[in-house]
Design a protein around this motif. Structure first.
Motif, PDB file in Angstrom:
ATOM      1  N   ILE A  20      28.803 -50.295 -53.068  1.00 18.58           N
ATOM      2  CA  ILE A  20      29.974 -51.178 -53.044  1.00 18.58           C
ATOM      3  C   ILE A  20      30.352 -51.953 -51.904  1.00 18.58           C
ATOM      4  N   ARG A  21      29.962 -51.384 -50.820  1.00 21.87           N
ATOM      5  CA  ARG A  21      30.429 -52.250 -49.527  1.00 21.87           C
ATOM      6  C   ARG A  21      29.641 -53.319 -49.254  1.00 21.87           C
ATOM      7  N   ALA A  22      28.140 -53.291 -49.995  1.00 20.27           N
ATOM      8  CA  ALA A  22      27.353 -54.463 -49.733  1.00 20.27           C
ATOM      9  C   ALA A  22      27.716 -55.512 -50.696  1.00 20.27           C
ATOM     10  N   ALA A  23      28.301 -54.986 -52.002  1.00 24.13           N
ATOM     11  CA  ALA A  23      28.732 -55.964 -52.898  1.00 24.13           C
ATOM     12  C   ALA A  23      29.943 -56.714 -52.366  1.00 24.13           C
ATOM     13  N   GLN A  24      30.787 -55.946 -51.607  1.00 24.66           N
ATOM     14  CA  GLN A  24      32.024 -56.855 -50.974  1.00 24.66           C
ATOM     15  C   GLN A  24      31.574 -57.468 -49.968  1.00 24.66           C
ATOM     16  N   LEU A  25      30.501 -57.448 -49.370  1.00 25.15           N
ATOM     17  CA  LEU A  25      29.852 -58.181 -48.347  1.00 25.15           C
ATOM     18  C   LEU A  25      29.173 -59.355 -48.853  1.00 25.15           C
ATOM     19  N   GLY A  26      29.192 -59.579 -50.155  1.00 26.19           N
ATOM     20  CA  GLY A  26      28.562 -60.797 -50.806  1.00 26.19           C
ATOM     21  C   GLY A  26      27.213 -60.511 -51.352  1.00 26.19           C
ATOM     22  N   CYS A  31      22.142 -50.297 -58.240  1.00 29.78           N
ATOM     23  CA  CYS A  31      21.996 -48.943 -57.651  1.00 29.78           C
ATOM     24  C   CYS A  31      21.111 -48.421 -58.826  1.00 29.78           C
ATOM     25  N   ILE A  32      19.995 -47.517 -58.436  1.00 25.93           N
ATOM     26  CA  ILE A  32      19.357 -46.548 -59.348  1.00 25.93           C
ATOM     27  C   ILE A  32      19.397 -44.960 -59.270  1.00 25.93           C
ATOM     28  N   GLU A  33      19.862 -44.597 -60.363  1.00 21.00           N
ATOM     29  CA  GLU A  33      20.179 -42.992 -60.397  1.00 21.00           C
ATOM     30  C   GLU A  33      19.300 -42.501 -61.605  1.00 21.00           C
ATOM     31  N   LYS A  34      18.660 -41.236 -60.998  1.00 24.30           N
ATOM     32  CA  LYS A  34      18.063 -40.721 -62.120  1.00 24.30           C
ATOM     33  C   LYS A  34      18.797 -39.677 -63.052  1.00 24.30           C
ATOM     34  N   GLU A  35      19.887 -39.237 -62.564  1.00 23.59           N
ATOM     35  CA  GLU A  35      20.568 -38.368 -63.408  1.00 23.59           C
ATOM     36  C   GLU A  35      21.606 -39.324 -64.399  1.00 23.59           C
ATOM     37  N   LEU A 103      31.356 -49.454 -59.869  1.00 26.14           N
ATOM     38  CA  LEU A 103      30.256 -50.216 -59.658  1.00 26.14           C
ATOM     39  C   LEU A 103      30.332 -51.475 -60.719  1.00 26.14           C
ATOM     40  N   GLU A 104      31.044 -51.417 -61.743  1.00 28.92           N
ATOM     41  CA  GLU A 104      31.263 -52.400 -62.638  1.00 28.92           C
ATOM     42  C   GLU A 104      32.118 -53.438 -62.127  1.00 28.92           C
ATOM     43  N   LYS A 105      33.291 -53.057 -61.552  1.00 28.89           N
ATOM     44  CA  LYS A 105      34.051 -53.833 -60.801  1.00 28.89           C
ATOM     45  C   LYS A 105      33.579 -54.613 -59.593  1.00 28.89           C
ATOM     46  N   ASN A 106      32.644 -54.203 -58.770  1.00 27.51           N
ATOM     47  CA  ASN A 106      31.962 -54.907 -57.804  1.00 27.51           C
ATOM     48  C   ASN A 106      30.476 -55.498 -58.285  1.00 27.51           C
ATOM     49  N   LYS A 107      30.381 -55.489 -59.583  1.00 31.80           N
ATOM     50  CA  LYS A 107      29.414 -56.465 -60.312  1.00 31.80           C
ATOM     51  C   LYS A 107      27.854 -55.754 -59.618  1.00 31.80           C
ATOM     52  N   ILE A 108      28.030 -54.622 -59.380  1.00 36.79           N
ATOM     53  CA  ILE A 108      26.669 -53.721 -59.164  1.00 36.79           C
ATOM     54  C   ILE A 108      25.791 -53.599 -60.414  1.00 36.79           C
ATOM     55  N   SER A 109      24.775 -53.927 -60.558  1.00 38.60           N
ATOM     56  CA  SER A 109      23.843 -53.491 -61.637  1.00 38.60           C
ATOM     57  C   SER A 109      23.085 -52.200 -61.421  1.00 38.60           C
ATOM     58  N   SER A 110      23.611 -51.322 -62.524  1.00 35.28           N
ATOM     59  CA  SER A 110      23.317 -49.918 -62.659  1.00 35.28           C
ATOM     60  C   SER A 110      22.108 -49.618 -63.652  1.00 35.28           C
ATOM     61  N   TYR A 111      20.905 -48.976 -62.977  1.00 34.32           N
ATOM     62  CA  TYR A 111      19.905 -48.538 -63.719  1.00 34.32           C
ATOM     63  C   TYR A 111      19.850 -47.060 -63.675  1.00 34.32           C
ATOM     64  N   GLN A 112      19.648 -46.356 -64.791  1.00 29.56           N
ATOM     65  CA  GLN A 112      19.258 -45.144 -64.885  1.00 29.56           C
ATOM     66  C   GLN A 112      17.883 -44.801 -65.147  1.00 29.56           C
ATOM     67  N   GLY A 113      17.340 -43.927 -64.371  1.00 29.28           N
ATOM     68  CA  GLY A 113      15.786 -43.780 -64.322  1.00 29.28           C
ATOM     69  C   GLY A 113      15.304 -43.286 -63.053  1.00 29.28           C
ATOM     70  N   VAL A 114      13.929 -42.622 -62.817  1.00 34.72           N
ATOM     71  CA  VAL A 114      13.445 -42.415 -61.643  1.00 34.72           C
ATOM     72  C   VAL A 114      13.009 -43.739 -61.004  1.00 34.72           C
TER      73      VAL A 114
END
Ligand code: NAI
Length: 461
Positions: A20-26, A31-35, A103-114
């Motif tokens: 989120i902080r990185a997205a705020q900074l442009g 972000c990848i999450e396995k769960e 994550l959505e609000k900050n336009k961060i792409s979210s990937y689910q997987g290992v």
């Protein structure tokens, strides 16, 4: 292949906050999450659900044993553990959804997987669908930690389990044996004792809460024993076996203990399984951690790590600070964590909180200090709350009076410690706290009085 400025591996407190902080900074961030659920161990099966159960079980015990002294009589009371668990799950559910929304609000792409490194700047996300290849200029590893194993004790998810299972027991165990008197053991041991279980805590050392100030740990030991936790100190567990109707725990030099549930909580280790760090060219240190420099960069340029996978206390807020500092350094050239002022809290009753150095650490380093101690029994608000156990201990440099450490055991210690952390961050002296006007009647006055006690001028002691 999708290309980003920053790829974050792990959506726990270190990872999602950094994203989120990185997205705020442009930055363009993924972000990848396995769960399937975001938030990491802390939110899914750690800090948050345990705090929900600690709160509920504390209220239950208070209603059962503590209301009388307030003049409140309850004729009939019963435990609905199902409803308690449901509330805990809904607290977790709401916060998980909150992170998704952030994550959505900050336009961060979210990937689910290992996530697995396929090269220094490339990551493959393995999921139920086909693998996805991602690349980025910067990659941040924030994969957290997992439960440390103990030789001879293999969690089977049935009678022998970890904190994950202990958050979800369907009924209070008749006899719960907790292995390890650290934070997890005491928090979850307290939950089930309050809900009716006999709880035996087996600890290898001759004290509880390693790392905590000795005087605080000794006070905690006295209080928890009085509450009904049964401790066996200097007891090394060498094995545990699961039978049909019970479990058996082997302890060095004494008879085995039979119980119906075993909770293993002898620490946590960094989680780097399956990450393919070799492909990226990263070697672990002798304790399985990822070595990083002051800017959180690993030995491979462009790859960073924060939180439980690197050195330092395994605490959610430490990971958050590092995540923010790491991406701020990447984006702006400046990012910093003040490691002197990282608080820690055990959410037992009373709570235990600390920031800075313990008395033992000061003695070992030969630092001369003054000490101020103030007991909550001298605090008006604590009396009104009927929560007078514990004290605040303040340690300040003998020559400069600069604060070196603050240790609290007592009501709302976890909130009170924020003032001490702030003071340490601003390099305050004990006199700065002593001369700050604190609201009356409030628990925070105990900090002021402890600060006054450093100069021997506490009023209510
Ligand atoms: P811990 O490291 O705090 O305590 C583990 C205990 O197990 C130690 O006292 C150790 O001496 C004992 N032990 C080790 N081997 C043993 C054996 N064979 N037999 C008997 N005792 C043995 O670990 P814990 O409680 O599992 O916590 C893990 C991490 O999670 C810690 O870093 C903690 O800070 C963090 N955490 C923080 C919380 C918070 O901030 N409120 C809550 C829960 C966890």
């Amino acid at each position: 292949m999708q290309e980003y400025d920053l790829l974050v591996i792990g959506a726990g407190p270190g990872g999602y906050v950094a994203a989120i902080r990185a997205a705020q900074l442009g930055m363009r961030v993924a972000c990848i999450e396995k769960e399937p659920r975001l938030g990491g161990t802390c939110l899914r099966v750690g800090c948050i659900p345990s705090k929900a159960l600690l709160e509920s079980s504390e209220l239950y015990e208070e209603a059962l044993k503590g209301f009388g002294k307030h003049g409140i009589q309850i004729d009939k009371m019963s435990l609905d553990l199902g409803a308690m668990q449901k509330r805990k799950d809904s607290v977790v559910g709401a916060l998980t959804k909150g992170i998704e929304a952030l994550l959505e609000k900050n336009k961060i792409s979210s990937y689910q997987g290992v996530a697995r490194f396929s090269g220094p700047a490339r990551v493959t996300v393995e999921s139920k669908q086909s693998p996805t290849e991602l690349t980025a200029r910067h990659i941040l590893i924030a994969t957290g930690s997992k439960v440390a194993t103990l030789p001879g004790v293999t969690p089977d998810g049935h009678r022998i389990g970890t904190s994950t299972e202990a958050l979800d027991y369907k009924k209070p165990p008749e006899h719960l044996v907790v292995i390890g008197a650290g934070v997890i053991g005491l928090e979850l041991g307290s939950v089930w004792r309050r809900l009716g279980s006999k709880v035996t805590v087996l600890e290898y050392l001759d004290r509880i809460l390693p790392g905590t100030d000795d005087e605080v740990a000794a006070e905690a030991f006295k209080i928890f024993k009085k509450q009904g936790l049964h401790f066996e100190l200097s007891s090394r567990v060498t094995g545990a076996t699961s039978k049909k109707k019970h479990a058996r725990v082997e302890v060095e030099g004494r008879e085995p203990i039979e119980c119906d549930q075993v909770l293993l909580c002898t620490g946590r280790v960094p989680m780097t399984d399956g990450l393919g760090l070799e492909a990226a060219g990263i070697a672990l240190d002798d304790r399985g951690r990822i070595p990083v420099a002051a800017d959180f960069q690993t030995t491979v340029p462009g790859i960073y790590a924060v939180g439980d996978v690197i050195e330092g206390p395994m605490l959610a807020h430490k990971a958050e600070e590092e995540g923010v500092a790491c991406v701020e350094k990447i984006a702006t050239g400046y990012g910093h964590v003040d490691y002197r002022a990282i608080p820690s809290v055990a959410y037992t009753h009373p709570e235990i909180a600390a920031v800075g150095q313990t008395e033992k650490q000061l003695q070992e380093s030969g630092t001369e200090y003054n000490k101020g101690l103030f007991h909550f029994r001298g605090n008006g608000r604590a009396r009104a709350l009927a929560q007078t156990e514990g004290f605040v201990k303040m340690l300040a440099d003998r020559e400069t009076d600069r604060l070196l450490g603050v240790h609290i055991i007592g009501p709302r210690a976890g909130d009170l410690i924020a003032e001490a952390a702030m003071a340490m961050a601003f390099h305050a002296s004990s006199e700065d706290i002593a001369r700050t006007c604190h609201a009356h009647p409030s628990l925070s006055e105990a900090l002021k009085e402890a600060a006054m006690a450093v100069q021997g001028s506490a009023i209510h002691a």
